[in-house]
Write a protein that holds these residues in place. Sequence first.
Motif, short mmCIF file in Angstrom:
data_model
loop_
_atom_site.label_atom_id
_atom_site.label_comp_id
_atom_site.label_asym_id
_atom_site.label_seq_id
_atom_site.Cartn_x
_atom_site.Cartn_y
_atom_site.Cartn_z
N LEU A 233 52.32 50.15 84.88
CA LEU A 233 52.03 48.83 85.14
C LEU A 233 53.03 48.47 86.38
N LEU A 234 53.34 48.19 87.31
CA LEU A 234 54.99 47.80 87.71
C LEU A 234 55.90 46.75 87.11
N GLN A 235 57.07 46.77 87.50
CA GLN A 235 57.41 45.36 87.62
C GLN A 235 56.79 45.44 89.35
N THR A 244 57.13 55.47 96.07
CA THR A 244 57.02 57.70 96.08
C THR A 244 56.66 57.88 94.52
N ALA A 245 57.66 57.88 93.34
CA ALA A 245 57.20 58.42 92.46
C ALA A 245 55.50 58.32 91.94
N GLN A 246 55.04 57.37 92.03
CA GLN A 246 53.92 56.75 92.16
C GLN A 246 53.05 57.85 92.63
N THR B 263 63.90 56.52 92.91
CA THR B 263 63.04 56.97 92.45
C THR B 263 62.89 58.28 91.41
N ALA B 266 61.88 56.57 88.85
CA ALA B 266 60.57 55.96 88.31
C ALA B 266 59.32 57.26 87.80
N PHE B 267 59.25 58.23 88.31
CA PHE B 267 59.06 59.63 88.49
C PHE B 267 59.40 60.65 86.75
N PRO B 271 58.08 54.37 85.55
CA PRO B 271 58.24 53.13 86.57
C PRO B 271 58.45 51.92 86.30
N TYR B 272 57.59 51.37 84.97
CA TYR B 272 58.13 49.94 84.47
C TYR B 272 60.27 49.31 85.09
N TRP B 273 60.71 50.29 84.35
CA TRP B 273 62.32 50.35 84.03
C TRP B 273 62.65 50.84 85.29
N PRO B 275 63.60 49.83 88.55
CA PRO B 275 64.62 48.35 88.83
C PRO B 275 65.95 48.48 87.53
#
Lengths: 424, 296
Positions: A233-235, A244-246, B263, B266-267, B271-273, B275
């Motif tokens: 789940l993303l913000q 890109t990361a996902q 990026t 997130a990897f 990824p949630y944190w 930002p």
Amino acid sequence: MKASSKRAVTTIAAAGISIALLVVGLVGGYYAAIATTSPKIVEKTVELPTQTIKIGMTISKSGPFAPLDSDYDKFNKAWQDWINGQNMVIANKRVKFEVTSLDDSSDAAKAVQLYTRLATQDKVDILVSPYSAFFGLQLIPIAEQNQVPLIMAEASTATMWTAGNKWIMTSMVPYWEKGLNGWSATYFDMLEKNNWPKTIAFVGWDIPWAGDDHKSSVALAQKMGLQVIYDVLLQPNFANPDFTAQITALKGLNPDIVYLSMFGPFSAQFIKQANDQGFRPKEWHSIEFGAAFLPTLGSLANGVTSEIFWTPNFSFYQTDIFKQLLNQAGMDWRVWQWVELRMIIFQMIVQAVQDSAIRNPADSFSKASINDALHKLQMMTISGPLIVQSPGYGTVGLVPIQIQNGNIVTIWPTNLADATYVHP
Amino acid sequence: MAAAPPLAELVLNSLLLGGIYALTSLGFSIVFRVVGILNLAHGDLVMVSGLFAYLVFTSDLMPFTIRLLFVILLIPLFAAFGLAFERVLIRPLLRKPPNEALLSSVLVTLGFSLVLQDVWANSFGTLQKSITSESLGLPIITVAGLTVASSRLLALLFIVIASILLFVFVRKSYVGKAMRAISQDREAAMFLGVNLPNTSMITFGLGTSLAAVGGILLVIIQSVAPFSGLPLTVKALAVIVLGGTGSMIGPLIGGIALGSAETLSAFFIDPYWSPGIAVIILVAVLLLRPTGLVRR
């Protein structure tokens, strides 16, 4: 002239005079009837008092939600013109409907201010929530404090219905549930019958609606035996998010299905970016395909599956009127994906006002009486039967669709499908 | 969670994201350094350029090469618009003391930003506009196991070329030297005969043309929408704070640092944190190097 001939002439003359008299009598009687009854009709029309039902709402005409619902204003206008042209008479009153829609600029705090104004200053009879459960949640205290029924449009989440709120309701099923009513329950039912995928990945936004769908679908996938190999789940990020990361992670895992629970335009962004990174799973599933989804993806959208509450091949109740209103409003249901929920809400309102008059003749048009009627609704809608349950949520569910050659087709259940599900 | 990380691909895409951040911040940064104002409509100009590029690219009336030519023509057109914008709306503000001019510029450009958003939304609708690589005939290519859209590679190349040209222009040309002089010491530059109004106008034109380049790339790589401009301006502000306002390459370094931080965190972390991690990096840089990553 012979006597027999004279009798014949007399008989013919008598018959002719009789017919002429009959015609004169009938025509005269007709005009007399018109002359006497018409003024009475006009008199009756004039005599009927008018009852205006005020419906208040905000629409995000600007800001990040604008691509998802800014044109609902046009639909409201088309419906208002149509319903008021029906000259509805309820409880010996001519009933008019007046829809007020204000711009909340996609700002929840502004929406709260505007709903307070609608409830306290404009004194509307019924409130309709704006787009998204996040906004809807914040409007509940206004409805409860001011005792104005608030119909949740595209806004529903578990916590709305467990707090004993008395003035809110929705047409939609409790889609956060992990069983039969889950947002994608029919989709997973279809997958189970087709039995082709083995693995699934979930990427979603952590907001009430998308988060609910995400969690219920993870449970449904596990229940049908799919292996969930990625679950994040993303913000939410409305300003050109980057995935890109996902996508890099998903490329390494290569799932059969990638299930995206975020707003349609951002799902499209995800699919587009994944394509640019050379990743195409066997199937994309997006919980929303409206707004710019199709134009953004073009041919990349082919094969994507999703859900909706209505497609044009539904033939439950007032489908033709709904299509006619969409035409008048200049709206394409494929772009304004949830506009059918707006039609259902208007159907609910008309039905509730009628039911209120029957159940409570002495106080037909009061907010309390309409609220009571809304909570007891049992009716047919454009999307099928609706029975409002005791907590306030409804029974209108979703059906899976697939984008095939740029068209959106219904693929399940078999009694509503107009095309065959295409899968590997 | 993930299998062995394809690091090269991750780095390439981080660079590209950072490059877009850098390019959209570069114009914002030079206007701030030289003209001394914050152009809050910068992100909206990026969006409007993207919209025009979208309209031209999706037009069936002309062959592709002509369409491409028209899209490239957007860059000098935007430069001309920037010159006019500075002359009409910004120049009067520059007669005020610097602090008042800065504050006034925020109000004027924010107002202009809102006007652009509303005109767009009412004229072209609120839906996002985007072009896929396929529709431009740009294939996805794989080199040494690295898959990337050629549109993204071209964008990266474009960013590098634009940055080099800008760097050369600022270092070698008279106007560029004047811009540097003003950004270092406005009063000294004036005493030395630098034409402040003209240099400000040219700088604004240059900043707006960079916004045009950013918009053209953005509509191909991501999407443009009427109400996405302001968040982009905020991002540009973060990038120049991170990179530092003291030099021309500050926004380039800041953009790449921010893009990579988002990026890679997130990897590798969560990824949630991501930002939040980007914000922590920003704060850490400001604490350790208050003038940004690149010093004057």
